[in-house]
Design a protein around this motif. Structure first.
Motif, PDB file in Angstrom:
ATOM      1  N   GLU A   1       0.846  -1.204   0.000  1.00 49.80           N
ATOM      2  CA  GLU A   1       0.000   0.000   0.000  1.00 49.80           C
ATOM      3  C   GLU A   1       0.878   1.249   0.000  1.00 49.80           C
ATOM      4  N   ILE A   2       1.930   1.233   0.798  1.00 54.85           N
ATOM      5  CA  ILE A   2       2.853   2.362   0.853  1.00 54.85           C
ATOM      6  C   ILE A   2       3.582   2.511  -0.482  1.00 54.85           C
ATOM      7  N   ALA A   3       3.953   1.388  -1.100  1.00 52.03           N
ATOM      8  CA  ALA A   3       4.636   1.440  -2.400  1.00 52.03           C
ATOM      9  C   ALA A   3       3.768   2.132  -3.449  1.00 52.03           C
ATOM     10  N   HIS A   4       2.466   1.929  -3.381  1.00 49.10           N
ATOM     11  CA  HIS A   4       1.553   2.528  -4.351  1.00 49.10           C
ATOM     12  C   HIS A   4       1.172   3.964  -3.998  1.00 49.10           C
ATOM     13  N   ALA A   5       1.332   4.352  -2.751  1.00 44.37           N
ATOM     14  CA  ALA A   5       1.002   5.716  -2.304  1.00 44.37           C
ATOM     15  C   ALA A   5       2.065   6.195  -1.305  1.00 44.37           C
ATOM     16  N   PRO A   6       3.300   6.414  -1.762  1.00 40.14           N
ATOM     17  CA  PRO A   6       4.402   6.745  -0.850  1.00 40.14           C
ATOM     18  C   PRO A   6       4.224   8.054  -0.090  1.00 40.14           C
ATOM     19  N   HIS A   7       3.393   8.950  -0.588  1.00 35.74           N
ATOM     20  CA  HIS A   7       3.192  10.224   0.102  1.00 35.74           C
ATOM     21  C   HIS A   7       2.623  10.032   1.511  1.00 35.74           C
ATOM     22  N   THR A   8       1.865   8.964   1.721  1.00 33.55           N
ATOM     23  CA  THR A   8       1.302   8.728   3.056  1.00 33.55           C
ATOM     24  C   THR A   8       2.409   8.406   4.056  1.00 33.55           C
ATOM     25  N   TRP A   9       3.393   7.622   3.623  1.00 35.30           N
ATOM     26  CA  TRP A   9       4.519   7.280   4.501  1.00 35.30           C
ATOM     27  C   TRP A   9       5.390   8.507   4.747  1.00 35.30           C
ATOM     28  N   ARG A  10       5.590   9.330   3.703  1.00 32.98           N
ATOM     29  CA  ARG A  10       6.391  10.544   3.857  1.00 32.98           C
ATOM     30  C   ARG A  10       5.795  11.467   4.925  1.00 32.98           C
ATOM     31  N   ARG A  11       4.464  11.524   5.016  1.00 32.28           N
ATOM     32  CA  ARG A  11       3.837  12.356   6.055  1.00 32.28           C
ATOM     33  C   ARG A  11       4.271  11.920   7.442  1.00 32.28           C
ATOM     34  N   TRP A  12       4.289  10.604   7.654  1.00 30.61           N
ATOM     35  CA  TRP A  12       4.753  10.089   8.956  1.00 30.61           C
ATOM     36  C   TRP A  12       6.228  10.422   9.155  1.00 30.61           C
ATOM     37  N   LEU A  13       7.019  10.274   8.125  1.00 29.51           N
ATOM     38  CA  LEU A  13       8.462  10.549   8.220  1.00 29.51           C
ATOM     39  C   LEU A  13       8.709  11.995   8.642  1.00 29.51           C
ATOM     40  N   TYR A  14       7.988  12.919   8.035  1.00 29.07           N
ATOM     41  CA  TYR A  14       8.188  14.340   8.336  1.00 29.07           C
ATOM     42  C   TYR A  14       7.781  14.708   9.755  1.00 29.07           C
ATOM     43  N   ARG A  15       6.959  13.891  10.385  1.00 25.67           N
ATOM     44  CA  ARG A  15       6.508  14.196  11.744  1.00 25.67           C
ATOM     45  C   ARG A  15       7.420  13.614  12.827  1.00 25.67           C
TER      46      ARG A  15
ATOM     47  N   LEU B   1      14.084   9.156   2.833  1.00 22.88           N
ATOM     48  CA  LEU B   1      13.669   9.759   1.563  1.00 22.88           C
ATOM     49  C   LEU B   1      14.322   9.061   0.368  1.00 22.88           C
ATOM     50  N   ALA B   2      15.590   8.686   0.506  1.00 24.77           N
ATOM     51  CA  ALA B   2      16.256   7.967  -0.593  1.00 24.77           C
ATOM     52  C   ALA B   2      15.601   6.609  -0.820  1.00 24.77           C
ATOM     53  N   LEU B   3      15.293   5.905   0.256  1.00 23.08           N
ATOM     54  CA  LEU B   3      14.671   4.588   0.108  1.00 23.08           C
ATOM     55  C   LEU B   3      13.304   4.685  -0.560  1.00 23.08           C
ATOM     56  N   ILE B   4      12.483   5.618  -0.123  1.00 25.39           N
ATOM     57  CA  ILE B   4      11.114   5.703  -0.654  1.00 25.39           C
ATOM     58  C   ILE B   4      11.092   6.299  -2.066  1.00 25.39           C
ATOM     59  N   ASP B   5      11.983   7.254  -2.350  1.00 21.52           N
ATOM     60  CA  ASP B   5      11.936   7.950  -3.635  1.00 21.52           C
ATOM     61  C   ASP B   5      12.818   7.326  -4.710  1.00 21.52           C
ATOM     62  N   LYS B   6      13.932   6.742  -4.317  1.00 21.14           N
ATOM     63  CA  LYS B   6      14.893   6.240  -5.304  1.00 21.14           C
ATOM     64  C   LYS B   6      14.883   4.720  -5.438  1.00 21.14           C
ATOM     65  N   TYR B   7      14.772   4.010  -4.326  1.00 22.51           N
ATOM     66  CA  TYR B   7      14.997   2.564  -4.353  1.00 22.51           C
ATOM     67  C   TYR B   7      13.747   1.695  -4.255  1.00 22.51           C
ATOM     68  N   LEU B   8      12.624   2.256  -3.895  1.00 29.07           N
ATOM     69  CA  LEU B   8      11.400   1.461  -3.789  1.00 29.07           C
ATOM     70  C   LEU B   8      10.793   1.266  -5.175  1.00 29.07           C
ATOM     71  N   ASN B   9      10.631   0.013  -5.580  1.00 26.62           N
ATOM     72  CA  ASN B   9       9.963  -0.305  -6.833  1.00 26.62           C
ATOM     73  C   ASN B   9       8.463  -0.230  -6.570  1.00 26.62           C
ATOM     74  N   ARG B  10       7.810   0.753  -7.126  1.00 21.11           N
ATOM     75  CA  ARG B  10       6.398   0.992  -6.832  1.00 21.11           C
ATOM     76  C   ARG B  10       5.478  -0.112  -7.353  1.00 21.11           C
ATOM     77  N   ARG B  11       5.924  -0.841  -8.349  1.00 23.13           N
ATOM     78  CA  ARG B  11       5.086  -1.909  -8.918  1.00 23.13           C
ATOM     79  C   ARG B  11       5.200  -3.202  -8.102  1.00 23.13           C
ATOM     80  N   THR B  12       6.431  -3.609  -7.792  1.00 22.77           N
ATOM     81  CA  THR B  12       6.637  -4.884  -7.107  1.00 22.77           C
ATOM     82  C   THR B  12       6.786  -4.748  -5.592  1.00 22.77           C
ATOM     83  N   GLY B  13       7.133  -3.546  -5.125  1.00 20.63           N
ATOM     84  CA  GLY B  13       7.361  -3.344  -3.704  1.00 20.63           C
ATOM     85  C   GLY B  13       8.779  -3.659  -3.256  1.00 20.63           C
ATOM     86  N   ARG B  14       9.614  -4.117  -4.189  1.00 20.12           N
ATOM     87  CA  ARG B  14      10.998  -4.444  -3.802  1.00 20.12           C
ATOM     88  C   ARG B  14      11.772  -3.194  -3.426  1.00 20.12           C
ATOM     89  N   CYS B  15      12.555  -3.319  -2.376  1.00 20.58           N
ATOM     90  CA  CYS B  15      13.437  -2.244  -1.929  1.00 20.58           C
ATOM     91  C   CYS B  15      14.634  -2.917  -1.275  1.00 20.58           C
TER      92      CYS B  15
END
Length: 118
Positions: A8-22, A34-48
């Motif tokens: 779910e987070i892989a498909h909508a990473p902005h929700t996880w970023r909100r928690w990160l910023y808090r 931020l590097a893991l969620i924006d650069k290394y997370l494969n949004r289709r498969t979820g691999r990171c």
């Protein structure tokens, strides 16, 4: 939580970023997250599964500082890590923190905002 939450987070990473910023994470934890969620997370498969060296290169940090950043994300309940395969490759899974535990590590904010982030 678990794998479904991670996808779910892989498909909508902005929700996880909100928690990160808090969180009150060290700068290394914020940069690594931020590097893991924006650069290394494969949004289709979820691999990171980048290595500490790859993350260090991306964030311009030492591998030791990256380990500390990952440890802070794990401690905040935002990330879990596993070793997999014969070569002990690292695999990261994103998660939402337990709200009860998370209260101690967040800046004061509106409860409605927290519910929206979930």
């Amino acid at each position: 939580m678990g794998r479904q939450t991670h996808l779910e987070i892989a498909h909508a990473p902005h929700t996880w970023r909100r928690w990160l910023y808090r969180t009150h994470l060290p700068a290394s934890g914020m940069r690594v997250g931020l590097a893991l969620i924006d650069k290394y997370l494969n949004r289709r498969t979820g691999r990171c599964d980048p290595s500490y060296a790859k993350i260090a290169e991306e964030c311009d940090l030492s591998p030791r500082t990256v380990r500390d950043g990952v440890a802070s994300l794990v401690a905040a309940g935002l990330l879990s890590k596993k070793k997999k395969g014969l070569r002990d490759t690292l695999s990261f899974e994103f998660q939402y923190p337990n709200v009860t535990d998370f209260r101690h590590s967040v800046q004061p904010c509106n409860v409605t905002d927290l519910r929206r982030a979930m």
